[in-house]
Scaffold this motif. Sequence first.
Motif, short mmCIF file in Angstrom:
data_model
loop_
_atom_site.label_atom_id
_atom_site.label_comp_id
_atom_site.label_asym_id
_atom_site.label_seq_id
_atom_site.Cartn_x
_atom_site.Cartn_y
_atom_site.Cartn_z
N HIS A 1 28.21 31.15 32.26
CA HIS A 1 28.13 31.24 33.72
C HIS A 1 28.01 32.71 34.14
O HIS A 1 27.13 33.08 34.93
CB HIS A 1 29.38 30.57 34.32
CG HIS A 1 29.51 30.64 35.80
ND1 HIS A 1 30.66 30.22 36.43
CD2 HIS A 1 28.69 31.07 36.79
CE1 HIS A 1 30.52 30.39 37.74
NE2 HIS A 1 29.33 30.91 37.97
N ILE A 2 28.86 33.56 33.59
CA ILE A 2 28.83 34.99 33.92
C ILE A 2 27.54 35.63 33.41
O ILE A 2 26.89 36.40 34.12
CB ILE A 2 30.06 35.70 33.31
CG1 ILE A 2 31.33 35.25 34.04
CG2 ILE A 2 29.91 37.21 33.37
CD1 ILE A 2 32.61 35.71 33.40
N GLU A 3 27.15 35.30 32.18
CA GLU A 3 25.94 35.88 31.60
C GLU A 3 24.71 35.56 32.44
O GLU A 3 23.86 36.43 32.68
CB GLU A 3 25.74 35.39 30.17
CG GLU A 3 26.74 35.97 29.20
CD GLU A 3 26.67 35.34 27.81
OE1 GLU A 3 26.01 34.30 27.63
OE2 GLU A 3 27.31 35.92 26.90
N LEU A 4 24.60 34.31 32.91
CA LEU A 4 23.45 33.92 33.72
C LEU A 4 23.45 34.66 35.06
O LEU A 4 22.40 35.14 35.51
CB LEU A 4 23.44 32.40 33.96
CG LEU A 4 22.27 31.87 34.77
CD1 LEU A 4 20.93 32.21 34.11
CD2 LEU A 4 22.41 30.37 34.98
N ALA A 5 24.61 34.80 35.68
CA ALA A 5 24.70 35.52 36.95
C ALA A 5 24.28 36.98 36.79
O ALA A 5 23.53 37.52 37.62
CB ALA A 5 26.12 35.43 37.52
N ILE A 6 24.72 37.62 35.71
CA ILE A 6 24.34 39.01 35.44
C ILE A 6 22.84 39.12 35.22
O ILE A 6 22.17 39.98 35.81
CB ILE A 6 25.12 39.58 34.23
CG1 ILE A 6 26.61 39.73 34.58
CG2 ILE A 6 24.53 40.90 33.76
CD1 ILE A 6 27.50 40.05 33.38
N LYS A 7 22.31 38.23 34.40
CA LYS A 7 20.88 38.25 34.09
C LYS A 7 20.04 38.07 35.35
O LYS A 7 19.07 38.81 35.57
CB LYS A 7 20.59 37.12 33.09
CG LYS A 7 19.21 37.07 32.53
CD LYS A 7 19.20 36.05 31.41
CE LYS A 7 17.90 35.37 31.25
NZ LYS A 7 17.93 34.32 30.25
N LEU B 1 27.97 38.71 42.06
CA LEU B 1 28.90 37.78 42.70
C LEU B 1 28.14 36.68 43.45
O LEU B 1 28.51 35.52 43.41
CB LEU B 1 29.82 38.54 43.66
CG LEU B 1 30.93 37.74 44.32
CD1 LEU B 1 31.93 37.24 43.29
CD2 LEU B 1 31.65 38.59 45.36
N ARG B 2 27.05 37.06 44.10
CA ARG B 2 26.24 36.10 44.85
C ARG B 2 25.69 35.02 43.90
O ARG B 2 25.79 33.83 44.18
CB ARG B 2 25.10 36.85 45.55
CG ARG B 2 24.34 36.04 46.56
CD ARG B 2 23.32 36.90 47.30
NE ARG B 2 22.16 37.22 46.48
CZ ARG B 2 21.11 36.40 46.32
NH1 ARG B 2 21.08 35.23 46.93
NH2 ARG B 2 20.10 36.76 45.57
N TYR B 3 25.16 35.44 42.78
CA TYR B 3 24.65 34.46 41.82
C TYR B 3 25.79 33.65 41.20
O TYR B 3 25.70 32.42 41.10
CB TYR B 3 23.82 35.14 40.72
CG TYR B 3 22.42 35.44 41.18
CD1 TYR B 3 21.47 34.42 41.29
CD2 TYR B 3 22.05 36.72 41.51
CE1 TYR B 3 20.18 34.70 41.73
CE2 TYR B 3 20.76 37.01 41.94
CZ TYR B 3 19.83 35.98 42.05
OH TYR B 3 18.57 36.25 42.48
N ALA B 4 26.85 34.31 40.77
CA ALA B 4 27.97 33.61 40.13
C ALA B 4 28.56 32.56 41.06
O ALA B 4 29.00 31.50 40.62
CB ALA B 4 29.04 34.59 39.69
N SER B 5 28.56 32.86 42.36
CA SER B 5 29.15 31.93 43.33
C SER B 5 28.24 30.75 43.63
O SER B 5 28.68 29.76 44.22
CB SER B 5 29.46 32.66 44.64
OG SER B 5 28.25 32.98 45.32
N GLY C 1 35.48 35.97 45.32
CA GLY C 1 36.08 37.28 45.08
C GLY C 1 37.59 37.22 45.05
O GLY C 1 38.20 36.17 44.88
N MET C 2 38.20 38.36 45.25
CA MET C 2 39.65 38.49 45.16
C MET C 2 40.34 38.10 46.46
O MET C 2 39.74 38.14 47.53
CB MET C 2 40.01 39.94 44.82
CG MET C 2 39.46 40.43 43.51
SD MET C 2 40.27 39.69 42.06
CE MET C 2 39.32 38.22 41.81
N LYS C 3 41.61 37.75 46.33
CA LYS C 3 42.46 37.47 47.48
C LYS C 3 43.87 37.93 47.14
O LYS C 3 44.19 38.16 45.98
CB LYS C 3 42.42 35.98 47.83
CG LYS C 3 42.90 35.08 46.71
CD LYS C 3 42.79 33.62 47.12
CE LYS C 3 43.43 32.71 46.10
NZ LYS C 3 42.56 32.15 45.11
N GLU C 4 44.67 38.06 48.17
CA GLU C 4 46.06 38.50 47.95
C GLU C 4 46.87 37.39 47.30
O GLU C 4 46.60 36.20 47.51
CB GLU C 4 46.68 38.95 49.28
CG GLU C 4 46.03 40.23 49.77
CD GLU C 4 46.60 40.75 51.08
OE1 GLU C 4 47.38 40.06 51.74
OE2 GLU C 4 46.23 41.89 51.44
#
Length: 169
Positions: free
Chosen positions: A46-52, A73-77, A89-92
Motif C-alpha cells: 500500500h505504501i509502496e504504491l502510494a510513493i510510486k 498521503l493523498r494517494y495512500a488515503s 494523517g496524525m491526530k492528538e
Amino acid sequence: MYWKTVQGTLFIDDLNAFLQKLNDFADEYDVTIQAMDAGKIAGTAHIELAIKKAIRAFESGSNVARDLGVEILRYASGKRQIVEAFSMGMKEGDISVVFLVLGEKNKVDAVLPALDSMVSRIEVIDYSAQKEEAVRGHFRIGYAETDAIGVSRIPDIVMERVSLVDILK
C-alpha cells in the motif's frame, strides 16, 4: 528515490508542535518526511504504491500537492482532495504511526535515529483484523464488497482505491 519507514506507537499531546518538529527534521536533514496513521495502512505494498504514484505525478507534472509528502498521503488515503487526505494523517492522543522518509540515502539514514527515538518501535504497517473497521470506514469498503470476494482481500481493495485516485472524480 531512496526511502525508509519508521513505525511504532506514540502519544501526541500537541499536534502543531509535533508537525513542526517533523518539518524541522525534514529541513535540517533535507529529506521529505510524511507521517501517516498506521491504523489505516493495509501493508507495505500500500505504501509502496502510494510513493510510486506520487513520484510519477511529480515527474509528469500532474501532482495536486506542492509537497511530495502530501502527494504521497493523498494517494495512500485513496482521496483526490488534499483536505480529505489529511484524515489519514496524525491526530492528538495515542496513535500508531508510520513515518515515510524519502531523499538521498545518506540523508535519510541520518534522520532515522531521531524519528526512531520518537516512537515505541513495533510493527504497525502490516494489515491485520484489528485494522478492519478503520480501513473499511476510511476506504468506504462495504460488506457487500467483501461478501463477494472475501474479507482477506481488503488489502487488495485498498490497492485498487489507491490506483483509482486519479481516475475517479
